[in-house]
Write a protein that holds these residues in place. Structure first.
Motif, PDB file in Angstrom:
ATOM      1  N   PHE A 145       2.025  -4.465 -13.249  1.00 31.53           N
ATOM      2  CA  PHE A 145       1.531  -5.569 -12.419  1.00 31.53           C
ATOM      3  C   PHE A 145       0.099  -5.921 -12.835  1.00 31.53           C
ATOM      4  O   PHE A 145      -0.813  -5.122 -12.700  1.00 31.53           O
ATOM      5  CB  PHE A 145       1.571  -5.124 -10.955  1.00 31.53           C
ATOM      6  N   VAL A 146      -0.061  -7.139 -13.367  1.00 32.75           N
ATOM      7  CA  VAL A 146      -1.394  -7.680 -13.660  1.00 32.75           C
ATOM      8  C   VAL A 146      -1.741  -8.633 -12.515  1.00 32.75           C
ATOM      9  O   VAL A 146      -0.980  -9.551 -12.228  1.00 32.75           O
ATOM     10  CB  VAL A 146      -1.416  -8.445 -15.006  1.00 32.75           C
ATOM     11  N   TYR A 147      -2.888  -8.404 -11.879  1.00 27.19           N
ATOM     12  CA  TYR A 147      -3.193  -9.150 -10.657  1.00 27.19           C
ATOM     13  C   TYR A 147      -4.560  -9.825 -10.710  1.00 27.19           C
ATOM     14  O   TYR A 147      -5.489  -9.353 -11.365  1.00 27.19           O
ATOM     15  CB  TYR A 147      -3.136  -8.219  -9.434  1.00 27.19           C
ATOM     16  N   TYR A 148      -4.627 -10.963 -10.029  1.00 26.56           N
ATOM     17  CA  TYR A 148      -5.898 -11.570  -9.660  1.00 26.56           C
ATOM     18  C   TYR A 148      -6.217 -11.109  -8.238  1.00 26.56           C
ATOM     19  O   TYR A 148      -5.315 -10.882  -7.433  1.00 26.56           O
ATOM     20  CB  TYR A 148      -5.804 -13.096  -9.614  1.00 26.56           C
ATOM     21  N   GLY A 149      -7.492 -11.060  -7.891  1.00 26.56           N
ATOM     22  CA  GLY A 149      -7.838 -10.776  -6.502  1.00 26.56           C
ATOM     23  C   GLY A 149      -7.858  -9.291  -6.196  1.00 26.56           C
ATOM     24  O   GLY A 149      -8.276  -8.473  -7.018  1.00 26.56           O
ATOM     25  N   GLU A 150      -7.387  -8.929  -4.994  1.00 23.43           N
ATOM     26  CA  GLU A 150      -7.473  -7.538  -4.547  1.00 23.43           C
ATOM     27  C   GLU A 150      -6.354  -6.691  -5.134  1.00 23.43           C
ATOM     28  O   GLU A 150      -5.294  -7.191  -5.507  1.00 23.43           O
ATOM     29  CB  GLU A 150      -7.423  -7.460  -3.020  1.00 23.43           C
ATOM     30  N   LYS A 151      -6.606  -5.395  -5.225  1.00 28.60           N
ATOM     31  CA  LYS A 151      -5.623  -4.473  -5.785  1.00 28.60           C
ATOM     32  C   LYS A 151      -4.391  -4.416  -4.881  1.00 28.60           C
ATOM     33  O   LYS A 151      -4.508  -4.182  -3.679  1.00 28.60           O
ATOM     34  CB  LYS A 151      -6.233  -3.082  -5.910  1.00 28.60           C
ATOM     35  N   PRO A 152      -3.185  -4.612  -5.429  1.00 31.86           N
ATOM     36  CA  PRO A 152      -1.972  -4.574  -4.600  1.00 31.86           C
ATOM     37  C   PRO A 152      -1.770  -3.205  -3.967  1.00 31.86           C
ATOM     38  O   PRO A 152      -2.082  -2.170  -4.572  1.00 31.86           O
ATOM     39  CB  PRO A 152      -0.850  -4.879  -5.601  1.00 31.86           C
ATOM     40  N   ARG A 153      -1.238  -3.208  -2.751  1.00 31.19           N
ATOM     41  CA  ARG A 153      -0.948  -1.958  -2.042  1.00 31.19           C
ATOM     42  C   ARG A 153       0.525  -1.633  -2.210  1.00 31.19           C
ATOM     43  O   ARG A 153       1.382  -2.147  -1.503  1.00 31.19           O
ATOM     44  CB  ARG A 153      -1.302  -2.102  -0.563  1.00 31.19           C
ATOM     45  N   LEU A 154       0.801  -0.777  -3.182  1.00 26.41           N
ATOM     46  CA  LEU A 154       2.167  -0.369  -3.473  1.00 26.41           C
ATOM     47  C   LEU A 154       2.254   1.154  -3.410  1.00 26.41           C
ATOM     48  O   LEU A 154       1.233   1.836  -3.493  1.00 26.41           O
ATOM     49  CB  LEU A 154       2.593  -0.891  -4.842  1.00 26.41           C
ATOM     50  N   PRO A 155       3.471   1.701  -3.236  1.00 20.92           N
ATOM     51  CA  PRO A 155       3.611   3.146  -2.997  1.00 20.92           C
ATOM     52  C   PRO A 155       2.964   3.999  -4.074  1.00 20.92           C
ATOM     53  O   PRO A 155       3.161   3.766  -5.275  1.00 20.92           O
ATOM     54  CB  PRO A 155       5.128   3.350  -2.979  1.00 20.92           C
ATOM     55  N   SER A 156       2.177   4.959  -3.657  1.00 20.44           N
ATOM     56  CA  SER A 156       1.585   5.894  -4.605  1.00 20.44           C
ATOM     57  C   SER A 156       2.651   6.867  -5.077  1.00 20.44           C
ATOM     58  O   SER A 156       3.606   7.173  -4.353  1.00 20.44           O
ATOM     59  CB  SER A 156       0.434   6.669  -3.949  1.00 20.44           C
ATOM     60  N   GLY A 157       2.505   7.343  -6.290  1.00 24.42           N
ATOM     61  CA  GLY A 157       3.472   8.287  -6.829  1.00 24.42           C
ATOM     62  C   GLY A 157       4.657   7.626  -7.495  1.00 24.42           C
ATOM     63  O   GLY A 157       5.397   8.283  -8.232  1.00 24.42           O
ATOM     64  N   ALA A 158       4.877   6.350  -7.215  1.00 19.80           N
ATOM     65  CA  ALA A 158       5.977   5.649  -7.871  1.00 19.80           C
ATOM     66  C   ALA A 158       5.566   5.277  -9.297  1.00 19.80           C
ATOM     67  O   ALA A 158       4.417   5.435  -9.694  1.00 19.80           O
ATOM     68  CB  ALA A 158       6.342   4.404  -7.072  1.00 19.80           C
TER      69      ALA A 158
END
Length: 285
Positions: free
Chosen positions: A165-178
């Motif tokens: 995932f390449v993102y603009y803006g804030e860091k996405p909140r996705l499951p850790s460890g995945a």
């Protein structure tokens, strides 16, 4: 029962396959049964000969039963029982049809590009594409993403799909460890151009949505998917390089690579790029 309520029930019954007369008689039977065809026709304002035909149809559907009596009387199958059975049968038939039609379908999805021109259609296609992911999702977009897309990504991560995932803006909140890797756009998440949503799944399907959110394109065409996949990976390469060598690269090409963008960009340098470059230069003084 209010007239508006009865009309709504009749309309809903028609929507699931009842004729107008069947809907009226079935609703009447639920209200007053057990009843004769004559009583039902009179209550529903339907000619008696027609009522007999309707009752034969309703018993054939499993919505009513004839009970003993002279003349014959009818009762409605309890609505919950009837509609549960109808829903189960319809689901089973739909699944069987889907399987048979999929077996008939020629594998021609890679020959076209589907044009999408409404936000609802675009989101629906994005969700379906993410839901179909088996091994890998690669995307670039502004974060945070819409709630439904975020939930679809979370679900994909939980079933073991790799997400790049390449993102603009804030860091996405996705499951850790995945199996998730995140990169800020160009190493700093700066928004320095049109925010296209670009998605590539399993190297088999790709989708692009323009910054307005109103138009996009989806395809399984090899050339289309290849272009999207290579573009996204070059975004990852650039983010990795910028995060490692940002100072050296900026000294050579300027903040946000504005010297390169000015020389080779598809569009003239815009305010966002110039503002970002000015901010970076002030920070270094």
């Amino acid at each position: 029962m209010a007239q508006s309520s009865t009309s709504e029930i009749v309309d809903r019954l028609v929507q699931i396959g009842f004729s107008d007369q069947e809907a009226r008689i079935y609703m009447t039977l639920v209200l007053i049964g057990p009843a004769t065809a004559y009583e039902l026709g009179k209550q529903a304002r339907l000619a008696v000969p027609n009522t007999y035909n309707v009752m034969r149809s309703l018993t054939g559907k499993g919505a009513a039963h004839q009970v003993s009596g002279q003349p014959a009387r009818y009762i409605a199958v309890p609505p919950q029982q009837f509609f549960d059975a109808m829903a189960s049968k319809t689901t089973r038939l739909c699944q069987e049809l889907a399987g048979k039609l999929n077996n008939l379908r020629q594998d021609a999805n890679d020959e076209y590009v589907e044009m999408l021109s409404a936000p609802a259609s675009l989101e629906k296609r994005i969700l379906a594409t993410i839901d179909d992911a088996v091994s890998q999702i690669v995307l670039k977009t502004t974060s945070p993403v819409p709630v439904r897309i975020h939930k679809a990504l979370q679900a994909a991560a939980k079933r073991g799909v790799e997400i790049l995932f390449v993102y603009y803006g804030e860091k996405p909140r996705l499951p850790s460890g995945a199996k998730i890797r995140l990169w800020p756009h160009e190493g700093n998440a700066a928004d320095v151009g049109p925010d296209f949503f670009i998605l590539c799944v399993d190297s088999r399907r790709a989708l692009v949505r323009d910054p307005s959110g109103m138009n996009g394109a989806y395809s399984e065409n090899l050339s289309f998917v290849h272009l999207a996949g290579v573009y996204l990976r070059h975004e990852i390469y650039l983010a990795e390089i910028m995060m490692r060598f940002e100072d050296e690269i900026e000294s050579e090409f300027g903040p946000a690579l504005y010297k390169l963008r000015g020389a080779y960009g598809m569009l003239p340098l815009q305010g966002a790029i110039l503002s970002f470059a000015e901010m970076r230069q002030k920070r270094k003084r």
